[in-house]
Design a protein around this motif. Structure first.
Motif, short mmCIF file in Angstrom:
data_model
loop_
_atom_site.label_atom_id
_atom_site.label_comp_id
_atom_site.label_asym_id
_atom_site.label_seq_id
_atom_site.Cartn_x
_atom_site.Cartn_y
_atom_site.Cartn_z
N ALA A 54 66.19 -18.69 19.37
CA ALA A 54 67.17 -19.47 20.13
C ALA A 54 68.59 -19.16 19.68
CB ALA A 54 66.87 -20.96 19.98
N MET A 55 68.78 -18.96 18.38
CA MET A 55 70.10 -18.64 17.86
C MET A 55 70.57 -17.29 18.39
SD MET A 55 71.65 -16.59 15.28
CE MET A 55 70.38 -16.34 14.03
N VAL A 56 69.69 -16.28 18.36
CA VAL A 56 70.05 -14.95 18.86
C VAL A 56 70.39 -15.00 20.34
CG1 VAL A 56 69.20 -12.62 19.27
CG2 VAL A 56 68.69 -13.76 17.10
N THR A 57 69.59 -15.75 21.11
CA THR A 57 69.83 -15.87 22.54
C THR A 57 71.20 -16.48 22.83
OG1 THR A 57 67.45 -16.16 22.92
CG2 THR A 57 68.93 -16.82 24.70
N ASN A 74 81.63 -22.92 24.70
CA ASN A 74 81.57 -24.00 23.71
C ASN A 74 80.15 -24.46 23.46
OD1 ASN A 74 84.32 -24.35 23.02
ND2 ASN A 74 84.71 -25.41 24.94
N VAL A 75 79.37 -24.58 24.53
CA VAL A 75 77.97 -25.03 24.40
C VAL A 75 77.16 -24.02 23.59
CG1 VAL A 75 75.85 -25.55 25.66
CG2 VAL A 75 78.04 -26.38 26.52
N SER A 76 77.28 -22.75 23.91
CA SER A 76 76.51 -21.72 23.21
C SER A 76 76.94 -21.60 21.75
CB SER A 76 76.65 -20.37 23.92
OG SER A 76 78.01 -19.99 24.02
N LEU A 77 78.25 -21.75 21.48
CA LEU A 77 78.73 -21.70 20.10
C LEU A 77 78.13 -22.85 19.28
CD1 LEU A 77 80.56 -20.66 17.83
CD2 LEU A 77 82.41 -22.06 18.80
N SER A 78 78.14 -24.05 19.83
CA SER A 78 77.59 -25.19 19.10
C SER A 78 76.09 -25.04 18.88
CB SER A 78 77.88 -26.49 19.86
OG SER A 78 77.35 -26.45 21.17
N LEU A 79 75.39 -24.44 19.85
CA LEU A 79 73.95 -24.22 19.69
C LEU A 79 73.66 -23.15 18.64
CD1 LEU A 79 72.74 -24.46 23.40
CD2 LEU A 79 72.14 -26.01 21.53
N VAL A 80 74.50 -22.13 18.58
CA VAL A 80 74.32 -21.11 17.53
C VAL A 80 74.43 -21.75 16.15
CG1 VAL A 80 75.40 -19.10 16.43
CG2 VAL A 80 75.07 -19.13 18.90
N ILE A 81 75.46 -22.58 15.96
CA ILE A 81 75.64 -23.27 14.68
C ILE A 81 74.45 -24.18 14.39
CG2 ILE A 81 77.10 -24.89 13.41
CD1 ILE A 81 79.47 -23.81 15.03
N THR A 85 71.75 -23.72 11.27
CA THR A 85 71.54 -24.82 10.33
C THR A 85 70.07 -25.17 10.22
OG1 THR A 85 73.71 -25.69 10.94
CG2 THR A 85 72.23 -27.17 9.77
N LEU A 86 69.39 -25.24 11.36
CA LEU A 86 67.96 -25.59 11.35
C LEU A 86 67.14 -24.51 10.66
CD1 LEU A 86 65.78 -27.57 12.22
CD2 LEU A 86 65.61 -26.34 14.40
N CYS A 87 67.48 -23.25 10.88
CA CYS A 87 66.76 -22.16 10.20
C CYS A 87 66.86 -22.29 8.68
CB CYS A 87 67.32 -20.80 10.64
SG CYS A 87 66.88 -20.29 12.31
N ILE A 88 68.06 -22.58 8.21
CA ILE A 88 68.25 -22.74 6.76
C ILE A 88 67.42 -23.90 6.25
CG2 ILE A 88 69.94 -23.29 4.96
CD1 ILE A 88 72.05 -21.91 6.73
#
Length: 454
Positions: A54-57, A74-81, A85-88
């Motif tokens: 999901a982060m890569v997408t 803005n939406v995609s940037l917040s989802l990447v972050i 965070t969830l992966c870590i």
């Protein structure tokens, strides 16, 4: 398919609207949640593959929409972050559900701030109860799970740490909430203050449960309770020192201040440091650690008596007398602890009891007398009407203690002498009070007239 369908407005050259934003975010969370559950059913390694995909997408979408569609960007940037965070968190074996709710709450507030659409704020408010439930389930593992967790890198503490970070971000984002928010047709009063308090509680409880769990294996129950109280005192002190950053209102600030003084009153009674060192043979370093609470006590006592920041609190009679009682008790008790530790040998119960009696019958009245004179003098200099009364109250307490408690431990001859002295003290105190009462009344009336003229 879900991603493509939610991106149709962009593919058609249109700007993102609210319903497509919700659809895009929902399919992201649905994909991650179902992906984690499905993957962990068959595999145990690289569990974070679903949020990683999901982060890569979203990173690809971020690159494609750069300087083309600000909303989607803005939406995609917040989802990447969020997914990074969830992966870590997952790779550190944290519990997924609390982190998901924490990330989603921060994401909704961020989108509300960036896009100025109230639906994201309503979504955050509706999410809070589920967030609380998931955290309670997470923290219950400390109690009901028999697994021994490591000191820091354990699933519960790691997930609580992520919640802590998200809560700090949420408090910053909440600062633009209105005093009254409308949700599902109902008015929610003091909304900013309420959700700031909820976020602060998330931070406080996450660290508290970890401290209790980790210290319970090494210390006695009352010392663990003392450590928890010391943590609470410092946590509240930090909140009070940075109250504007934490978005708490005046009432909450002063309630926390009084509660903090209450914790400082209970703390030394719980630990009983002189008994721990002298009778339980604990090292002297315990005493140094125990005294850490004196720092916030001294700071807030000074603030209360000297700074205009606490002027509203000082106008309340109960608050003034409560702070006075706590201060008098702490000063008296800490002098007692110091006297006992310095003058008494370890495991010498007879000397322990003898020195305890000496302090109670001889030293404590002297301490109260000095404090009484100091309060009368300070009240006279600062124009504080209640401080002289508190000083006289200490002198009255000395008399009550002497002739209600201590007199029964004296011989008959000393009792007769003490009652004669009591009569003389009552006459002298009455004379002094009547004389000083006129002096103080004249002084305070003159000060009130000056304030009125200015």
């Amino acid at each position: 398919m879900f991603t493509i369908s939610s991106l149709l407005p962009y593919l058609k050259g249109k700007l993102f609207d609210t319903k497509h934003i919700i659809l895009y975010i929902a399919q992201n969370f649905y994909f991650v949640a179902i992906g984690i559950l499905s993957y962990t059913h068959y595999y145990t390694s690289f569990i974070s593959i679903a949020p990683f995909i999901a982060m890569v997408t979203n990173f690809i979408v971020l690159g494609l929409t750069y300087r083309k569609d600000g909303v989607l960007n803005n939406v995609s940037l917040s989802l990447v972050i969020a997914w990074v965070t969830l992966c870590i968190g997952i790779e550190f074996d944290a519990h997924v559900i609390p982190i998901l709710w924490a990330i989603q709450s921060t994401l909704l507030l961020y989108l509300w701030r960036r896009l100025n659409n109230p639906i994201f704020k309503v979504g955050f408010i509706a999410l809070v109860p589920f967030f609380i439930i998931s955290l309670c389930i997470n923290w219950s593992n400390y109690i009901f799970n028999e697994t021994h967790y490591a000191l820091i890198f354990n699933p519960i503490f790691t997930s609580s740490s992520f919640v802590f970070i998200c809560s700090i971000i949420n408090i910053y984002l909440i600062k633009d909430f209105q005093d009254t928010e409308r949700i599902f047709g109902f008015n929610l009063y003091s909304a900013k203050n309420i959700f700031s308090i909820v976020s602060i509680l998330f931070m406080y409880l996450g660290l508290l449960f970890e401290i209790i769990y980790q210290t319970d294996k090494y210390f006695s129950a009352h010392f663990v309770a003392g450590i928890a109280l010391l943590y609470s005192i410092y946590f509240i002190s930090i909140i009070l020192m940075f109250n504007r950053a934490f978005n708490i209102n005046t009432y909450t600030k002063y309630s926390l201040g009084i509660n903090n003084f209450g914790l400082m009153l209970i703390y030394p009674l719980i630990i009983q440091i002189h008994s721990e060192i002298l009778l339980e043979n604990q090292p002297l370093s315990y005493y140094i650690f125990y005294l850490l609470y004196v720092i916030p006590f001294g700071y807030f006592s000074y603030q209360f008596f000297n700074q205009s920041e606490f002027r509203l609190l000082k106008k309340n009679q109960f608050n003034q007398w409560f702070v006075f009682i706590v201060s008098a008790f702490i000063i008296s008790y800490e002098l007692f602890n110091f006297y006992m530790i310095v003058s008494t040998s370890r495991n010498d119960l007879q000397t322990f009891n003898h020195h305890e009696t000496i302090y109670r019958m001889v030293i404590l009245p002297i301490v109260w007398a000095i404090m009484g004179f100091a309060l009368i003098n300070f009240g006279y200099r600062k124009g504080e009407k209640n401080l002289p009364l508190m000083g006289f109250g200490l002198f009255g307490l000395i008399v009550i203690k002497l002739y209600v408690i201590d007199v029964w431990e004296m011989s008959n001859g000393l009792r007769v002498i003490s009652f004669i002295v009591l009569g003389m003290l009552i006459l002298l105190t009455s004379f002094m009070y009547q004389k000083l009462k006129r002096v103080f009344n004249q002084l305070f009336e003159a000060q009130d007239e000056k304030k009125g003229e200015s």
